[in-house]
Scaffold this motif. Structure first.
Motif, PDB file in Angstrom:
ATOM      1  N   SER A  24      47.060  35.974  27.908  1.00  0.00           N
ATOM      2  CA  SER A  24      46.820  36.231  29.341  1.00  0.00           C
ATOM      3  C   SER A  24      48.414  36.079  29.845  1.00  0.00           C
ATOM      4  O   SER A  24      48.845  36.698  30.495  1.00  0.00           O
TER       5      SER A  24
ATOM      6  N   VAL B 239      50.428  39.091  31.490  1.00  0.00           N
ATOM      7  CA  VAL B 239      50.585  38.865  32.974  1.00  0.00           C
ATOM      8  C   VAL B 239      52.265  39.057  33.008  1.00  0.00           C
ATOM      9  O   VAL B 239      52.634  39.586  34.031  1.00  0.00           O
TER      10      VAL B 239
ATOM     11  N   SER C  52      35.429  35.234  37.639  1.00  0.00           N
ATOM     12  CA  SER C  52      35.652  34.021  36.573  1.00  0.00           C
ATOM     13  C   SER C  52      36.557  34.563  35.533  1.00  0.00           C
ATOM     14  O   SER C  52      36.414  34.628  34.669  1.00  0.00           O
ATOM     15  N   PRO C  53      37.856  34.262  36.094  1.00  0.00           N
ATOM     16  CA  PRO C  53      38.978  34.787  35.253  1.00  0.00           C
ATOM     17  C   PRO C  53      39.097  33.778  34.121  1.00  0.00           C
ATOM     18  O   PRO C  53      38.840  32.380  34.199  1.00  0.00           O
TER      19      PRO C  53
ATOM     20  N   TYR D  16      44.999  31.808  26.959  1.00  0.00           N
ATOM     21  CA  TYR D  16      46.159  31.450  27.903  1.00  0.00           C
ATOM     22  C   TYR D  16      47.117  32.043  27.114  1.00  0.00           C
ATOM     23  O   TYR D  16      48.174  32.384  28.222  1.00  0.00           O
TER      24      TYR D  16
ATOM     25  N   LEU E  82      45.408  32.660  32.313  1.00  0.00           N
ATOM     26  CA  LEU E  82      46.040  32.739  33.506  1.00  0.00           C
ATOM     27  C   LEU E  82      45.824  34.096  34.482  1.00  0.00           C
ATOM     28  O   LEU E  82      46.653  34.194  35.435  1.00  0.00           O
ATOM     29  N   MET E  83      44.761  34.619  33.990  1.00  0.00           N
ATOM     30  CA  MET E  83      44.530  35.736  34.953  1.00  0.00           C
ATOM     31  C   MET E  83      43.752  35.045  36.090  1.00  0.00           C
ATOM     32  O   MET E  83      42.858  34.285  36.108  1.00  0.00           O
ATOM     33  N   THR E  84      44.106  35.685  37.237  1.00  0.00           N
ATOM     34  CA  THR E  84      43.670  35.396  38.623  1.00  0.00           C
ATOM     35  C   THR E  84      42.337  36.232  38.877  1.00  0.00           C
ATOM     36  O   THR E  84      42.277  37.192  38.011  1.00  0.00           O
ATOM     37  N   GLU E  85      41.713  36.150  39.888  1.00  0.00           N
ATOM     38  CA  GLU E  85      40.518  36.892  40.332  1.00  0.00           C
ATOM     39  C   GLU E  85      41.317  38.402  40.650  1.00  0.00           C
ATOM     40  O   GLU E  85      40.603  39.389  40.334  1.00  0.00           O
ATOM     41  N   GLN E  86      42.228  38.261  41.369  1.00  0.00           N
ATOM     42  CA  GLN E  86      42.951  39.682  41.928  1.00  0.00           C
ATOM     43  C   GLN E  86      43.579  40.430  40.701  1.00  0.00           C
ATOM     44  O   GLN E  86      43.192  41.541  40.591  1.00  0.00           O
ATOM     45  N   LEU E  87      44.187  39.603  39.635  1.00  0.00           N
ATOM     46  CA  LEU E  87      44.557  40.317  38.429  1.00  0.00           C
ATOM     47  C   LEU E  87      43.258  40.804  37.728  1.00  0.00           C
ATOM     48  O   LEU E  87      43.328  42.047  37.122  1.00  0.00           O
ATOM     49  N   ASN E  88      42.226  40.238  37.874  1.00  0.00           N
ATOM     50  CA  ASN E  88      40.842  40.673  36.885  1.00  0.00           C
ATOM     51  C   ASN E  88      40.482  41.712  37.608  1.00  0.00           C
ATOM     52  O   ASN E  88      40.074  42.812  36.688  1.00  0.00           O
TER      53      ASN E  88
END
Length: 323
Positions: free
Chosen positions: A21, A25, A138-139, A18, A142-148
């Protein structure tokens, strides 16, 4: 038993996911707005900024490390005396040596602390990049799927952030990874070499402490060189940036506050004398003007504290009535 250790590891690493990330981010929003959120430049700059934040937070620990390293250098003559006196009794030698460390506030392992504390951060970043490349759905933290997906697919100088030297057959990617591995290895070696050649007195260049430093000088670069070929490009940027910060920070400390009896100390005295000569001042031959000013300031401060602690003498009633 394996599940137990995995739960312990998750308990330790989850907060780091957390924290790391969140910083990553946050910087990505800034650089993504400038270069595009999917670009490798935005992600590499975010990793570099993450590294700088971590190193700034570790400055107090670095100061403690420098103080402890200096103490280790200065007490080497006493350590040698103990070795001569108790060389026949290992248990007594160990007790007396530890007592000396405690008396002087010295930690023989302080030089390893920054690396030890950075390892969980290094592993957290490694896992974030690995997860982004292999399991973007599976992020972590605080990573989202889009950011991943952006992170795992981001390309910098022809290589993905998640690529390693071993994971690709592309020559360009391997060249970039090799350059970063060599940079990481060289900066690790040069940082330790800088400490030994500039800020260690002659007495400290032999004995157990010198052996420890020589071990770090040759073993650490070797470890990074061997392990580096399996590190993602993003992690290599993190560690190389961290090493460059360490080199600059250490250079500043050695230049401005060197340990007595070292080549760096002699060089500083020469600079102070040359500076004094240009100003027409003649400081003491062995003590720089800065040292004299510091000593005078300490004397004045001590006198001020002494004056504050002094209480007025008690007087009798008749004495107080006298004009």
């Amino acid at each position: 038993m394996l599940d137990f250790f995995q739960s312990i590891g998750g308990f330790i690493m989850t907060p780091l996911y957390y924290v790391i990330s969140a910083i990553l981010v946050g910087f990505h929003k800034v650089w993504g707005a400038a270069f595009g959120p999917e670009t490798g430049v935005a992600w590499v700059l975010s990793i570099i900024c993450l590294t700088l934040v971590i190193r700034i937070l570790l400055i107090p620990l670095f100061v403690k490390q420098i103080k402890s390293s200096r103490n280790m250098q200065l007490i080497q003559p006493k350590v040698k005396e103990l070795q001569k006196k108790y060389g026949h009794d290992r248990e007594k030698l160990a007790q007396e040596t530890m007592a000396l460390y405690k008396e002087t506030g010295t930690n023989p392992f302080a030089s390893c602390l920054p690396i030890i504390l950075q390892m969980p951060i290094f592993l957290a970043l490694f896992r974030l990049i690995d997860q982004a490349a292999k399991k973007p759905g599976s992020p972590k933290g605080l990573m989202t799927e889009q950011l991943n997906r952006q992170f795992g697919d981001a390309v910098f100088l022809g290589a993905k952030i998640s690529d390693t030297f071993l994971s690709t057959d592309l020559i360009g990617v391997r060249i970039l990874a090799a350059v970063l591995v060599l940079s990481m290895t060289a900066t690790t070696f040069l940082t330790q070499r800088q400490l030994m050649s500039k800020n260690m007195p002659a007495d400290a260049l032999s004995g157990p402490y010198a052996q420890q430093q020589k071990l770090l000088l040759y073993v650490l670069p070797l470890v990074f060189a061997v392990g580096g070929i399996a590190f993602p490009v993003g992690v290599l940027f993190y560690w190389t940036t961290s090493n460059l910060w360490t080199m600059g920070q250490q250079f500043y400390v050695i230049r401005n506050n060197p340990a007595p009896g070292t080549p760096a100390f002699k060089a500083k005295q020469d600079r102070d004398k040359a500076k004094a000569a240009r100003k027409g001042v003649k400081p003491d031959a062995e003590v720089s003007q800065e040292d004299l000013d510091a000593a005078e300031a300490a004397r004045v401060e001590q006198e001020r504290r002494t004056a504050q602690r002094q209480q007025p003498k008690r007087q009798t009633r008749s004495q107080r009535k006298k004009p």
